[in-house]
Write a protein that holds these residues in place. Sequence first.
Motif, mmCIF file in Angstrom:
data_model
loop_
_atom_site.group_PDB
_atom_site.id
_atom_site.type_symbol
_atom_site.label_atom_id
_atom_site.label_comp_id
_atom_site.label_asym_id
_atom_site.label_seq_id
_atom_site.Cartn_x
_atom_site.Cartn_y
_atom_site.Cartn_z
ATOM 1 N N SER A 93 37.670 48.704 72.434
ATOM 2 C CA SER A 93 36.935 49.108 71.244
ATOM 3 C C SER A 93 37.252 50.557 70.901
ATOM 4 O O SER A 93 37.729 51.323 71.744
ATOM 5 N N TYR B 60 35.373 53.640 68.213
ATOM 6 C CA TYR B 60 34.486 54.085 67.134
ATOM 7 C C TYR B 60 34.952 55.459 66.669
ATOM 8 O O TYR B 60 35.289 56.327 67.492
ATOM 9 N N ASN C 207 33.066 56.180 58.621
ATOM 10 C CA ASN C 207 32.800 55.565 59.924
ATOM 11 C C ASN C 207 33.614 54.286 60.052
ATOM 12 O O ASN C 207 33.720 53.514 59.091
ATOM 13 N N ILE D 102 34.667 51.121 63.139
ATOM 14 C CA ILE D 102 34.568 50.591 64.493
ATOM 15 C C ILE D 102 35.533 49.433 64.643
ATOM 16 O O ILE D 102 35.625 48.558 63.772
ATOM 17 N N THR E 265 38.644 45.680 62.387
ATOM 18 C CA THR E 265 38.031 46.985 62.152
ATOM 19 C C THR E 265 37.073 46.897 60.965
ATOM 20 O O THR E 265 37.458 46.424 59.887
#
Length: 465
Positions: free
Chosen positions: A367, A369, A394, A396, A419
């Motif tokens: 992952s 972020y 933002n 992730i 994403t």
Amino acid sequence: MKNYITLFGVLMLAVNVNAQQMDHMQHDNTKNAKPHDHAKMMAAMGNDTTRHMGMSSQFSLDLPMNRDGSGTSWVPDETPMYMYMVHGKKWMHMFHGSFFARYNKQDLFNKGQRGDSKFDVPNWFMYMAQRKVGSNGLFAVNTMFSFDPFTVGAGGYPLLYQTGESYKGNKLVDRQHPHDLFAELSVAYTHRVAKNTDISLSVGMPGEPALGPPVFMHRISAMNNPDAPLSHHYADATHITFGTATLGLRYKNVKLEGSVFTGREPDEHRYDFDKPRFNSYSVRLSVNPSREWALQVSNGWLHSPEEAEPQDNVNRFTASAIHTKMLGNNSYVATTLVYGQNRHHGKTQPAILLENSLQLKKTAIYSRYEYVQKDAGEMDLDAVFPGDPNFNINAITLGANRILTTVKQTNLTLGLQATLNASPKALRPLYGDAPVGFQVYLRITPSLMKMGGAKHKVDHDMMDM
């Protein structure tokens, strides 16, 4: 694309066969050894074991090779290594690389106007060599090549909200630039001046100055993700610098470095050598408090880094923490936290990255972020948003892959990732509320390294320092 995959696979296999033929290491004390933690063996036998096994860092006779990140940076000693190794009488040779063949679609559901899709093959390949010089010297050569100009293209690959560098006189926006064919050509000399104390000098054309954490391609927490971080140009983008010199002083597990280098990012001509200017500077302090941790803080003063904004100088600050923990012979968890910021044209723009990779034998779950602040000028939206406002972005990413097969210490891995981008309100007419990027890939890399030759094999755990 099939030809590129075949070529790379043949190259990897040829390197491996060559390693088997040239490996002349002596393992008299390890022939019948059972796997156990190498740290305990090192403590019992001393650092001479590292040198005898040919496993020393490129920048210190007293540190393990596992600590070497990109350039002169450090990663945790616990970091596993994916590479081939060839031992000669005087030289130790290492080969490392990664080759993604993928389909990449940004804005999967077509919610905005900025998405794109592409079949491409991001890749890089490294050759490294080192040898002792007398009883206290160490000489190292590092090279890195990328066939991105051929397999990705001069305009780079689609990546929503990415910025940095230029192409055909325009800023690259929503695309990640390709890396240069010659990504690193550097040499380094380190001298042990006292117990636990080294002085090193590294020069490159191109090379990587002492600024930021190890570049994303060489972080074990990021190795499964084919995309560059959106914060790349806030933290580790100087890894391809045409003209750099770094002087470092290490005492035990602390290293202080200073670099002079060329501030300008590589131009769009990816096959040549840019003019070295040595007009920028950086300092970095690295500390490894334990086998599982690597910390750094750094600051750079970059002169005119972007071709599209030649009058814009950047003050770049970074801080990072990397943690790696082995969970077994072929399993580990790796995490990286990076803070980066650029101060230029009167603004301070921050970026935060948190990435993690959990490797469970053949399966990886990973992952990333990111929070990044970018302004209208950087995103080439000056005409749309007068006053150059900032936008908070933002994103992730979640992904998984599995090793399908391993042939001659070479992994073939199948993976996919998605994403989710959270668009700032002002940019939703262009990007949509939450555009989703998706990709599926086949990846070729060296397998988790094991020391060995024609007669003896040493389990990875015995060399994982």
